[in-house]
Motif scaffolding. Structure first.
Motif, short mmCIF file in Angstrom:
data_model
loop_
_atom_site.label_atom_id
_atom_site.label_comp_id
_atom_site.label_asym_id
_atom_site.label_seq_id
_atom_site.Cartn_x
_atom_site.Cartn_y
_atom_site.Cartn_z
N SER A 2 0.86 -1.27 0.04
CA SER A 2 -0.12 0.07 0.11
C SER A 2 0.92 1.06 -0.04
O SER A 2 0.27 2.12 0.56
N ALA A 3 1.93 1.15 -0.58
CA ALA A 3 2.85 2.22 -0.78
C ALA A 3 2.71 2.96 -2.21
O ALA A 3 2.73 2.08 -3.10
N ALA A 4 2.88 4.32 -2.23
CA ALA A 4 2.66 4.84 -3.63
C ALA A 4 3.92 4.46 -4.54
O ALA A 4 5.11 4.22 -3.92
N ALA A 5 3.64 4.35 -5.69
CA ALA A 5 4.97 3.95 -6.50
C ALA A 5 4.75 4.68 -8.07
O ALA A 5 3.66 4.97 -8.50
N ALA A 6 5.93 5.02 -8.72
CA ALA A 6 5.92 5.70 -9.76
C ALA A 6 6.90 5.52 -10.72
O ALA A 6 8.20 4.95 -10.15
N ARG A 7 6.77 5.29 -11.87
CA ARG A 7 7.77 4.93 -12.65
C ARG A 7 8.16 5.83 -13.90
O ARG A 7 7.10 6.22 -14.34
N ILE A 8 9.31 6.12 -14.39
CA ILE A 8 9.59 6.87 -15.51
C ILE A 8 10.62 5.97 -16.34
O ILE A 8 11.49 5.68 -15.75
N GLU A 9 10.08 5.78 -17.63
CA GLU A 9 10.98 5.01 -18.41
C GLU A 9 11.17 5.74 -19.83
O GLU A 9 10.08 6.36 -20.34
N LEU A 10 12.21 5.41 -20.70
CA LEU A 10 12.31 5.53 -22.02
C LEU A 10 12.26 4.37 -22.72
O LEU A 10 13.08 3.36 -22.16
N ASP A 11 11.70 4.24 -23.58
CA ASP A 11 11.49 2.86 -24.43
C ASP A 11 11.39 2.81 -25.78
O ASP A 11 11.09 4.02 -26.50
N THR A 12 11.99 1.89 -26.46
CA THR A 12 12.05 1.93 -27.66
C THR A 12 11.55 0.59 -28.51
O THR A 12 11.38 -0.41 -27.82
N ARG A 13 11.34 0.49 -29.72
CA ARG A 13 10.63 -0.83 -30.21
C ARG A 13 11.44 -1.09 -31.63
O ARG A 13 11.33 -0.35 -32.77
N PRO A 14 12.45 -1.74 -31.33
CA PRO A 14 13.36 -2.14 -32.65
C PRO A 14 12.59 -2.79 -33.61
O PRO A 14 11.76 -3.46 -33.41
N GLU A 15 12.87 -2.49 -34.85
CA GLU A 15 12.18 -3.25 -35.92
C GLU A 15 13.11 -4.57 -36.34
O GLU A 15 14.28 -4.84 -36.69
N LEU A 16 12.06 -5.52 -35.98
CA LEU A 16 12.62 -6.93 -36.16
C LEU A 16 11.74 -7.52 -37.15
O LEU A 16 10.72 -8.17 -36.94
N GLU A 17 12.23 -7.73 -38.55
CA GLU A 17 11.28 -8.19 -39.62
C GLU A 17 11.21 -9.66 -39.49
O GLU A 17 9.98 -10.15 -40.19
N PHE A 18 11.64 -10.46 -38.74
CA PHE A 18 11.46 -11.91 -38.57
C PHE A 18 10.13 -12.38 -37.89
O PHE A 18 9.61 -13.14 -37.64
N LEU A 19 9.67 -11.16 -36.86
CA LEU A 19 8.59 -11.35 -36.17
C LEU A 19 7.35 -11.17 -36.76
O LEU A 19 7.26 -10.26 -37.72
N PRO A 20 6.36 -11.85 -36.35
CA PRO A 20 5.05 -11.42 -37.27
C PRO A 20 4.52 -10.05 -36.89
O PRO A 20 4.94 -9.42 -35.85
N SER A 21 3.96 -9.34 -37.80
CA SER A 21 3.40 -8.06 -37.66
C SER A 21 3.07 -7.71 -36.26
O SER A 21 3.03 -6.48 -35.97
N ALA A 22 1.95 -8.47 -35.75
CA ALA A 22 1.39 -8.21 -34.56
C ALA A 22 2.33 -8.36 -33.32
O ALA A 22 1.87 -8.06 -32.19
N LEU A 23 3.46 -8.91 -33.45
CA LEU A 23 4.20 -9.16 -32.27
C LEU A 23 5.41 -8.24 -32.63
O LEU A 23 5.93 -7.99 -33.61
N SER A 24 5.80 -7.60 -31.22
CA SER A 24 6.83 -6.65 -31.22
C SER A 24 7.64 -6.74 -30.06
O SER A 24 7.24 -7.00 -29.02
N LEU A 25 8.88 -6.20 -29.92
CA LEU A 25 9.89 -5.93 -28.75
C LEU A 25 9.87 -4.70 -28.48
O LEU A 25 9.99 -3.93 -29.16
N ARG A 26 9.68 -4.60 -27.35
CA ARG A 26 9.82 -3.15 -26.49
C ARG A 26 10.99 -3.21 -25.42
O ARG A 26 11.27 -4.12 -24.73
N LEU A 27 11.97 -2.30 -25.47
CA LEU A 27 13.00 -2.23 -24.70
C LEU A 27 13.11 -0.82 -23.97
O LEU A 27 13.07 0.17 -24.75
N ALA A 28 13.19 -0.89 -22.76
CA ALA A 28 13.08 0.33 -21.85
C ALA A 28 13.89 0.21 -20.62
O ALA A 28 14.41 -0.74 -20.10
#
Length: 168
Positions: free
Chosen positions: A37-63
């Motif tokens: 029951s403690a307050a939590a906050a998160r700040i992130e920068l994330d990117t989504r690299p283009e990976l052509e071998f993945l199906p179009s509905a699936l993506s990778l996010r790195l943060a």
């Protein structure tokens, strides 16, 4: 206390430098509550690299970012996060999505509220559900922090949060 301020200032400066290159990353902010029951906050920068071998509905996010935890009686905590996640988007590119990943967190203290974490290093298991809202997207996430039994005690905790990702 000085160590905490230096870590927070360094991480935020690094995030600002990383985010200053337009198009490289999105800004993600969330707020929620821990299982203690403690307050939590998160700040992130994330990117989504283009990976052509993945199906179009699936993506990778790195943060990467910073988790801030409020504590009673001044015993606050913070962690640096590295958060990879796989995302499945239903329908179109900007549709409803489900996201999950296993990352890591490095905490300033190995204790939060009544929980003894056992080590500053923690695994971060995250599930999220979200969708588009305005220029960005909104997500509801559940994250579990645990050292995975690397060291005793292993009293992990959870964070339930609502967040917004804004393209930079």
């Amino acid at each position: 206390m000085k160590r905490r301020k230096n870590l927070a200032a360094g991480l935020l400066a690094g995030l600002a430098l990383l985010g200053s290159s337009a198009g490289l990353a999105d800004l993600y902010l969330d707020a929620g509550m821990t299982s203690e029951s403690a307050a939590a906050a998160r700040i992130e920068l994330d990117t989504r690299p283009e990976l052509e071998f993945l199906p179009s509905a699936l993506s990778l996010r790195l943060a990467t970012g910073l988790l801030l935890l409020q504590g009673r009686e001044g015993n606050h905590n913070a962690a640096w996060l590295a958060t990879p996640a796989l995302r499945w988007t239903f329908g179109e590119q900007r549709g409803v999505f489900v996201e999950g990943g296993i990352g890591m967190a490095l905490f300033l203290e190995s204790r939060h509220e009544s929980r003894e974490l056992g080590s500053a290093f923690q695994f971060q298991d995250r599930l999220a559900l979200g969708g588009p809202l305005g220029p960005g997207e909104v997500a509801l996430s559940l994250t579990h922090y645990s050292n995975g039994g690397i060291r005793s005690p292993n009293q992990g905790f959870e964070v339930l949060a609502m967040g917004y990702r804004l393209p930079l």
